[in-house]
Design a protein around this motif. Structure first.
Motif, mmCIF file in Angstrom:
data_model
loop_
_atom_site.group_PDB
_atom_site.id
_atom_site.type_symbol
_atom_site.label_atom_id
_atom_site.label_comp_id
_atom_site.label_asym_id
_atom_site.label_seq_id
_atom_site.Cartn_x
_atom_site.Cartn_y
_atom_site.Cartn_z
ATOM 1 N N TYR A 178 -52.820 -32.370 -50.305
ATOM 2 C CA TYR A 178 -52.108 -31.981 -51.525
ATOM 3 C C TYR A 178 -51.902 -33.179 -52.465
ATOM 4 O O TYR A 178 -52.153 -33.098 -53.676
ATOM 5 C CB TYR A 178 -50.768 -31.381 -51.100
ATOM 6 N N ASP A 236 -53.282 -33.968 -56.347
ATOM 7 C CA ASP A 236 -52.474 -34.288 -57.524
ATOM 8 C C ASP A 236 -52.928 -35.597 -58.181
ATOM 9 O O ASP A 236 -52.889 -35.728 -59.406
ATOM 10 C CB ASP A 236 -50.980 -34.338 -57.168
ATOM 11 N N GLN A 239 -39.986 -30.344 -53.669
ATOM 12 C CA GLN A 239 -41.208 -31.158 -53.636
ATOM 13 C C GLN A 239 -40.983 -32.567 -54.218
ATOM 14 O O GLN A 239 -41.934 -33.280 -54.524
ATOM 15 C CB GLN A 239 -42.332 -30.454 -54.396
HETATM 16 N N1 ARG Z 1 -49.318 -24.785 -55.487
HETATM 17 C C1 ARG Z 1 -48.215 -25.637 -55.155
HETATM 18 C C2 ARG Z 1 -47.292 -24.940 -54.183
HETATM 19 O O1 ARG Z 1 -47.340 -23.734 -54.039
HETATM 20 C C3 ARG Z 1 -47.411 -26.003 -56.379
HETATM 21 C C4 ARG Z 1 -48.168 -26.827 -57.373
HETATM 22 C C5 ARG Z 1 -47.265 -27.584 -58.290
HETATM 23 N N2 ARG Z 1 -47.967 -28.497 -59.203
HETATM 24 C C6 ARG Z 1 -48.502 -29.661 -58.829
HETATM 25 N N3 ARG Z 1 -49.143 -30.360 -59.728
HETATM 26 N N4 ARG Z 1 -48.387 -30.111 -57.617
HETATM 27 O O2 ARG Z 1 -46.498 -25.600 -53.544
#
Ligand code: ARG
Length: 561
Positions: free
Chosen positions: A311, A315, A339
């Motif tokens: 993840y 980003d 987050q």
């Molecule tokens: N898809 C991710 C989730 O469900 C959130 C994304 C948020 N944006 C980012 N640039 N990380 O946790």
């Protein structure tokens, strides 16, 4: 008005050799419009009683030639406030000045800003957790654009995570011996199969491993999986769009993590060259801790030992892509506060790797909670689908009054939107709140319906006219509304600066209350011709402000309610 008062006070302080930028705020006291609380700070610095400094400043201000142009009275109050009452003339001059200006007097900005909000995951339906980031993100987008910035909104889909491997696993199981091109499934299939496999993965290690393997192969570009992936994306994104459209949430870019993956062949060697990557058990990591950290910040994992990216890597890839495509001054993320650690790691790594030198900002939103004050869940413990929440609000509103049953669909949808959005946006974005459908749907109280209703009621009274505002202010209710209107530019500027739409929502409510009071006291039907003209000008401007600010919050006005 506000900045003029600060200018006058700062000047007076300076004349008396007090070095300070005066700060003026609205006063909550009766018969006082504004106050200045700077005296306490000055008292400490200059070793004098605050009240004494206050007396000197008030004397100085009273010496001004044009004192009466601006003030009715300026007084020092114990223990150390400067209380100001402004003149009617100053109010009217400021109001005329504001009405002549575009943009409700907000100052102009000229930045390129990417706003990352939404973040839904492909193949999973939108749930309540997606509501806040979408609504708040869209409001921030609108506000920054209104201020003149070039704003780019990106939905940032999660389109390459393990859920994709899981769904592909299910498709291979359910459509054996098919040519990949000819496999056909629909949204219902996706909605059914994702929760099923995701539950299965929790029980069955073998299935879980297989799904991860498929995910990895997909990320590495397997052409067959790519075909299925595209089909899943097409179906799922269409549905995600439908719901965002309903909420009047729009994105300039429908990019996803898959686009970030395309940056890796370019980005990874660049990061390697910076000499900041460490090996840890075969994984590539970046140490992002700093010596002043109060909590431990774990290293960012760039690549796992099996070569898979995570993840955080995606980003970083997204920042790389945004810098390349737009060279933005700011990248703003409206993403769940839970987050926060992820973003600390990503932001630090981006700086350390010299991927991006601009400003990276995470606005961590709180959760929408159920009656138990925990993140909203359905009875069986799953996340509440966004669609169900919308349905519930709609039904609640319809049940309020017999007439609501026959309302035009378009109007009903706008009201449902207003109820949901105003309930959300009146809270500081960092706070959690309990979603109380009954309370939020009421026409009285701090609700979207109340604001819409106030607007529509006043709108019925207005008429076309090109007469000018007279010098009169008729009564306290009138004076209060004029003063309230004069706050608008400050509110917009503050919301833009802090990226916090709740300032606008709070002001909208106060303005609606003040305007309703004006309307009760100053009846158009009983007014003289001159009064009528003035009322019309004030109320027209009031509704212009209401409408513009509602638009900034993404709230549209129905024809009737
Ligand atoms: N898809 C991710 C989730 O469900 C959130 C994304 C948020 N944006 C980012 N640039 N990380 O946790």
């Amino acid at each position: 008005m506000h900045s003029k008062l600060e200018e006058i006070l700062t000047k007076a302080f300076k004349k008396l050799d007090y070095e300070i930028e005066a700060k003026v705020i609205k006063s909550k006291e009766n018969n006082v419009d504004f106050q200045c609380d700077n005296l306490f700070g000055l008292a400490k610095e200059y070793h004098k009683a605050p009240f004494m400094i206050g007396e000197e400043v008030v004397d100085e201000i009273k010496k001004m030639d044009d004192f009466s142009l601006y003030f009715k009275s300026v007084e020092v109050a114990k223990p150390g406030f400067i209380n100001m009452c402004v003149s009617d003339r100053f109010i009217n001059d400021s109001l005329r000045n504001l009405m002549d200006k575009d943009m409700l007097g907000a100052t102009l900005e000229d930045k390129t800003i990417v706003v990352d909000y939404g973040g839904p995951n492909v193949a999973k339906p939108l749930h309540v957790g997606h509501l806040r980031t979408a609504i708040i993100g869209q409001a921030i987008y609108n506000i920054l654009k209104f201020k003149g910035n070039k704003v780019i909104g990106d939905v940032h889909l999660g389109d390459i995570g393990t859920q994709m491997g899981q769904v592909i696993y299910a498709i291979l199981r359910d459509f054996p011996n098919h040519d990949f091109e000819t496999i056909n499934f629909d949204l219902d299939y996706l909605n059914k199969v994702y929760p099923e496999i995701s539950a299965l993965c929790k029980e069955d290690e073998e299935v879980k491993a297989k799904c991860l393997e498929i995910t990895k192969e997909l990320q590495d570009g397997d052409p067959n999986y790519k075909i299925l992936w595209q089909k899943i994306c097409d179906i799922s994104i269409k549905d995600i769009k439908r719901l965002y459209d309903y909420l009047n949430v729009h994105f300039d870019l429908w990019y996803g993590e898959a686009i970030a993956y395309k940056q890796f062949p370019e980005m990874m060697p660049f990061i390697e060259k910076q000499g900041i990557i460490k090996e840890d058990d075969g994984a590539k990591i970046i140490d992002v801790s700093e010596k002043d950290d109060k909590v431990q910040i774990p290293p960012l994992i760039l690549q796992k030992s099996d070569g898979a990216y995570l993840y955080a890597t995606s980003d970083l890839g997204t920042i790389w892509q945004r810098e390349k495509d737009f060279h933005p001054d700011n990248i703003i993320y409206v993403v769940d506060a839970r987050q926060s650690m992820h973003f600390v790691q990503v932001f630090r790594a981006a700086k350390k790797a010299h991927i991006y030198e601009g400003s990276l900002e995470h606005y961590g939103n709180g959760t929408v909670n159920g009656p138990d004050n925990k993140p909203y869940k359905t009875r069986d413990g799953g996340a509440l689908k966004l669609e169900s929440l919308i349905e519930d609000v709609k039904n609640e509103f319809i049940s309020l009054r017999e007439e609501n049953k026959n309302m035009a669909k378009e109007d009903l949808d706008k009201i449902v939107n207003a109820i949901i959005k105003f309930a959300d946006l009146q809270n500081d974005l960092t706070k959690n709140y309990i979603f109380d459908i009954k309370k939020f749907s009421e026409v009285n109280g701090k609700t979207g319906s109340y604001i819409l209703y106030s607007y529509l009621r006043i709108n019925k009274l207005l008429f076309e006219s090109d007469s000018k505002l007279s010098e009169n202010i008729y009564n306290e209710a009138d004076r209060s509304l004029r003063l309230k209107l004069l706050e608008v530019s400050m509110v917009i500027d503050q919301a833009a600066k802090e990226r916090k739409p709740h300032y606008i929502a709070g002001y909208l409510y106060e303005l609606a209350v003040t305007a309703n009071n004006f309307y009760e006291v100053n009846k158009m039907s009983e007014a003289s011709e001159n009064e009528k003209n003035d009322y019309n000008i004030i109320l027209s401007y009031n509704n212009f402000v209401l409408k513009t600010l509602l638009e900034l919050l993404g709230i549209e006005i129905p024809k009737a309610m």
